[in-house]
Design a protein around this motif. Structure first.
Motif, PDB file in Angstrom:
ATOM      1  N   PRO A 269       0.810  -1.222   0.000  1.00  0.00           N
ATOM      2  CA  PRO A 269       0.000   0.000   0.000  1.00  0.00           C
ATOM      3  C   PRO A 269       0.840   1.267   0.000  1.00  0.00           C
ATOM      4  CG  PRO A 269       0.126  -0.901   2.220  1.00  0.00           C
ATOM      5  CD  PRO A 269       0.836  -1.882   1.328  1.00  0.00           C
ATOM      6  N   ILE A 270       0.328   2.298  -0.669  1.00  0.00           N
ATOM      7  CA  ILE A 270       0.898   3.638  -0.507  1.00  0.00           C
ATOM      8  C   ILE A 270       0.373   4.143   0.831  1.00  0.00           C
ATOM      9  CG2 ILE A 270       1.003   5.998  -1.404  1.00  0.00           C
ATOM     10  CD1 ILE A 270       0.376   4.822  -4.185  1.00  0.00           C
ATOM     11  N   LYS A 271       1.266   4.545   1.734  1.00  0.00           N
ATOM     12  CA  LYS A 271       0.818   4.999   3.057  1.00  0.00           C
ATOM     13  C   LYS A 271       0.800   6.516   3.181  1.00  0.00           C
ATOM     14  CE  LYS A 271       1.562   0.798   5.597  1.00  0.00           C
ATOM     15  NZ  LYS A 271       1.698   0.225   6.938  1.00  0.00           N
ATOM     16  N   PHE A 272       1.720   7.192   2.468  1.00  0.00           N
ATOM     17  CA  PHE A 272       1.781   8.647   2.550  1.00  0.00           C
ATOM     18  C   PHE A 272       2.116   9.243   1.192  1.00  0.00           C
ATOM     19  CE2 PHE A 272       2.753   7.292   6.881  1.00  0.00           C
ATOM     20  CZ  PHE A 272       1.944   8.134   7.636  1.00  0.00           C
ATOM     21  N   LEU A 273       1.654  10.482   0.994  1.00  0.00           N
ATOM     22  CA  LEU A 273       2.018  11.278  -0.183  1.00  0.00           C
ATOM     23  C   LEU A 273       2.821  12.489   0.279  1.00  0.00           C
ATOM     24  CD1 LEU A 273      -1.366  11.536  -2.177  1.00  0.00           C
ATOM     25  CD2 LEU A 273       0.505   9.936  -2.584  1.00  0.00           C
ATOM     26  N   GLY A 274       3.959  12.723  -0.349  1.00  0.00           N
ATOM     27  CA  GLY A 274       4.706  13.963  -0.140  1.00  0.00           C
ATOM     28  C   GLY A 274       4.159  14.999  -1.102  1.00  0.00           C
ATOM     29  N   VAL A 275       3.663  16.125  -0.572  1.00  0.00           N
ATOM     30  CA  VAL A 275       2.952  17.096  -1.418  1.00  0.00           C
ATOM     31  C   VAL A 275       3.621  18.474  -1.421  1.00  0.00           C
ATOM     32  CG1 VAL A 275       0.712  15.954  -1.289  1.00  0.00           C
ATOM     33  CG2 VAL A 275       1.353  17.542   0.513  1.00  0.00           C
ATOM     34  N   GLY A 276       4.925  18.496  -1.198  1.00  0.00           N
ATOM     35  CA  GLY A 276       5.637  19.780  -1.202  1.00  0.00           C
ATOM     36  C   GLY A 276       6.941  19.651  -0.444  1.00  0.00           C
ATOM     37  N   GLU A 277       7.694  20.751  -0.403  1.00  0.00           N
ATOM     38  CA  GLU A 277       9.015  20.719   0.224  1.00  0.00           C
ATOM     39  C   GLU A 277       8.973  20.981   1.730  1.00  0.00           C
ATOM     40  OE1 GLU A 277      11.635  23.323  -1.869  1.00  0.00           O
ATOM     41  OE2 GLU A 277      11.259  22.378  -3.801  1.00  0.00           O
ATOM     42  N   THR A 279       8.172  20.832   5.742  1.00  0.00           N
ATOM     43  CA  THR A 279       8.171  19.646   6.606  1.00  0.00           C
ATOM     44  C   THR A 279       6.773  19.181   7.007  1.00  0.00           C
ATOM     45  OG1 THR A 279       8.563  21.129   8.488  1.00  0.00           O
ATOM     46  CG2 THR A 279      10.485  19.993   7.557  1.00  0.00           C
ATOM     47  N   ASP A 280       5.744  20.012   6.771  1.00  0.00           N
ATOM     48  CA  ASP A 280       4.381  19.565   7.073  1.00  0.00           C
ATOM     49  C   ASP A 280       3.652  19.077   5.818  1.00  0.00           C
ATOM     50  OD1 ASP A 280       4.068  21.964   5.815  1.00  0.00           O
ATOM     51  OD2 ASP A 280       2.792  22.872   7.343  1.00  0.00           O
ATOM     52  N   ALA A 281       4.402  18.990   4.705  1.00  0.00           N
ATOM     53  CA  ALA A 281       3.780  18.609   3.423  1.00  0.00           C
ATOM     54  C   ALA A 281       3.788  17.089   3.240  1.00  0.00           C
ATOM     55  CB  ALA A 281       4.500  19.302   2.263  1.00  0.00           C
ATOM     56  N   LEU A 282       3.115  16.398   4.172  1.00  0.00           N
ATOM     57  CA  LEU A 282       2.975  14.944   4.087  1.00  0.00           C
ATOM     58  C   LEU A 282       1.535  14.603   4.424  1.00  0.00           C
ATOM     59  CD1 LEU A 282       4.848  12.327   3.757  1.00  0.00           C
ATOM     60  CD2 LEU A 282       4.612  12.133   6.235  1.00  0.00           C
ATOM     61  N   GLU A 283       0.870  13.883   3.528  1.00  0.00           N
ATOM     62  CA  GLU A 283      -0.543  13.534   3.733  1.00  0.00           C
ATOM     63  C   GLU A 283      -0.701  12.024   3.811  1.00  0.00           C
ATOM     64  OE1 GLU A 283      -2.893  14.980   0.509  1.00  0.00           O
ATOM     65  OE2 GLU A 283      -2.605  17.100   1.001  1.00  0.00           O
ATOM     66  N   PRO A 284      -1.509  11.520   4.752  1.00  0.00           N
ATOM     67  CA  PRO A 284      -1.863  10.091   4.700  1.00  0.00           C
ATOM     68  C   PRO A 284      -2.563   9.818   3.375  1.00  0.00           C
ATOM     69  CG  PRO A 284      -2.613  11.094   6.753  1.00  0.00           C
ATOM     70  CD  PRO A 284      -2.172  12.213   5.864  1.00  0.00           C
ATOM     71  N   PHE A 285      -2.301   8.661   2.786  1.00  0.00           N
ATOM     72  CA  PHE A 285      -2.854   8.343   1.470  1.00  0.00           C
ATOM     73  C   PHE A 285      -4.233   7.707   1.620  1.00  0.00           C
ATOM     74  CE2 PHE A 285      -3.299   5.342  -2.150  1.00  0.00           C
ATOM     75  CZ  PHE A 285      -3.332   6.286  -3.168  1.00  0.00           C
ATOM     76  N   HIS A 286      -5.239   8.388   1.067  1.00  0.00           N
ATOM     77  CA  HIS A 286      -6.608   7.872   1.062  1.00  0.00           C
ATOM     78  C   HIS A 286      -7.021   7.618  -0.383  1.00  0.00           C
ATOM     79  CE1 HIS A 286      -7.521   8.755   5.320  1.00  0.00           C
ATOM     80  NE2 HIS A 286      -6.729   9.804   5.148  1.00  0.00           N
ATOM     81  N   PRO A 287      -7.068   6.355  -0.843  1.00  0.00           N
ATOM     82  CA  PRO A 287      -7.411   6.074  -2.246  1.00  0.00           C
ATOM     83  C   PRO A 287      -8.743   6.672  -2.679  1.00  0.00           C
ATOM     84  CG  PRO A 287      -6.594   4.102  -1.173  1.00  0.00           C
ATOM     85  CD  PRO A 287      -6.757   5.129  -0.097  1.00  0.00           C
TER      86      PRO A 287
END
Length: 458
Positions: A269-277, A279-287
């Protein structure tokens, strides 16, 4: 995020959305276009074949033919199959072990492992309320250890020192001993990457994994490498018992091939998405949420969660109280709102999560975060009295303010006009039933076919 794929899919599906009757011919025609859109998005061919076959089997069956709105049901099937390809539901971290829970990050050089280690540490500290330590076992890239130390300081987690003279296994064993004695909940280990997969690298990471026996082994991979990301993850998965994937740089990925290929090819599974540079730019991955965004339906749940985490509640309550008392919404308040939007990743990030934004053409191109910088510069160039009462800003003051900000008078005029619109919107918001009125008011500030005009600077 995934703009090209989203635009292609929504334009293909729009033609079938309102159909009262679906035939095998028009389903086949749309599926051909969907197939091309997925291939152009660099989705792996086996994934495309299985996806199209699954949608076709359900669409031509009774599920659609017996429905009162077949076009809507077809769209629902496409969304559900997209979710299925990406993994059905969010697959969180398993931290239910004796402290410390050890998370090992692996991947190629340049994928963003070190940054992801810091982002994940911040996520666990702030959202999961865990005490976290980080350590770098990368003895091949001299700057890696220093980089992690700097980032750990930024996010406020414990950094365990290491140096190039140590062996990676010794580094991690020392780190585990320290984390146990310090009663840390989580230990994140950043490992060395290489420019390509090689036997030496795989042997080292395999030995390190065996020595550490982590509860989570996450493969960090760059989304912009498309289906190659899935193939690289599979190569690592053949050697290591991966528990999941962190997909980085998704904010710069207009295609989406990696997100749609990784789960199918690796089984992980993809668990997280990096969405920017940041340090708070990390999102849990919700399909399910990502499928909605790809199909132009937005992702209001993520937007609400982000607002709850990143908006300063004290400042929001203070502004609400001020408006309730009938006091005006001045330029100092306006500046505060701009900063809150920046904290949420900027306007483009917010628009990405709003439903229907894909149908507005190039609105994302018109709305960029450069305008926030310009607006703040203009407000900073004003006196406190001018910010509190913009009506006093006459011709000579306009010249002084715009010159001080290094901008044109027309930029200032645009800001003042937008502030007036925001003022009206805030009055509606503070009134009964204000949320709907506020959304209509916000529409007035948008370019490209929204009522009210105004427009953003280009």
């Amino acid at each position: 995020m995934f703009d090209n794929l989203s635009n292609r899919l929504t334009s293909s599906l729009d033609r079938i959305r309102g159909r009262a009757k679906l035939t095998e011919d028009n389903i086949q025609e749309v599926l051909r276009e969907v197939r091309m859109a997925l291939l152009e998005a660099d989705v792996a061919l086996p994934v495309v074949k299985d996806f199209i076959a699954a949608v076709k089997a359900r669409a031509i069956g009774t599920e659609v033919s017996k429905s009162l709105s077949p076009g809507q049901v077809f769209l629902k099937i496409v969304k559900q199959e997209l979710e299925s390809v990406m993994g059905q539901a969010n697959d969180g971290l398993n931290l239910r072990v004796a402290r410390p829970a050890i998370i090992l990050l692996a991947g190629l050089q340049g994928a963003g492992k070190t940054t992801s280690a810091a982002k994940l540490a911040k996520y666990l500290k702030e959202r999961e309320k865990k005490s976290v330590s980080v350590v770098s076992a990368d003895i091949y890239r001299p700057a890696a250890i220093k980089q992690l130390e700097t980032l750990a300081g930024e996010v406020g987690v414990d950094f365990i020192p290491s140096d190039l003279s140590q062996k990676p296994i010794d580094i991690v064993n020392n780190a585990i001993d320290y984390a146990k004695k310090a009663h840390k909940d989580v230990l994140i280990i950043d490992t060395a990457g290489r420019l390509a997969i090689d036997d030496e690298m795989m042997a080292e990471i395999k030995a390190l994994h065996a020595a550490v026996n982590p509860i989570e082994t996450l493969f960090v991979v760059d989304a912009m490498t498309g289906q190659d990301a899935a193939n690289t993850a599979k190569a690592f998965g053949d050697v290591l018992p991966l528990t999941g994937v962190i997909l980085t740089k998704t904010d710069g990925d207009a295609r989406g091939g990696a997100a749609l290929s990784v789960r199918h090819i690796t089984g992980k599974p993809i668990k997280f998405l990096g969405v920017g540079e940041k340090t708070d730019a990390l999102e849990p991955f919700h399909p399910d949420r990502l499928a909605s965004r790809i199909l132009g339906m937005g992702d209001m749940l993520s937007l609400i969660e982000e607002a709850e985490q990143k908006i300063d509640k004290d400042k929001a309550e203070k502004l609400a109280g001020k408006l309730k008392k009938g006091k005006g919404f001045d330029l100092e308040d306006f500046k505060e709102q701009l900063q809150q939007m920046k904290n949420m990743g900027g306007m483009s990030s917010m628009l990405d999560k709003l439903p229907g934004m894909g149908q507005l053409g190039n609105i994302q191109d018109k709305v960029n975060d450069k305008m926030f910088v310009q607006m703040e510069a203009l407000i900073n160039s004003m006196t406190p009295a001018e910010r509190r009462n913009p009506d006093v800003i006459n011709g000579s003051r306009k010249k002084r303010i715009s010159t001080g900000a290094g901008l044109q008078i027309q930029d200032l005029n645009r800001l003042l006009k937008q502030h007036k619109q925001m003022q009206k919107m805030m009055k509606k918001f503070s009134a009964k039933g204000g949320m709907q009125k506020m959304m209509r008011g916000l529409g007035g500030m948008m370019p490209g076919g929204f009522p009210g005009g105004g427009g953003f600077p280009k």
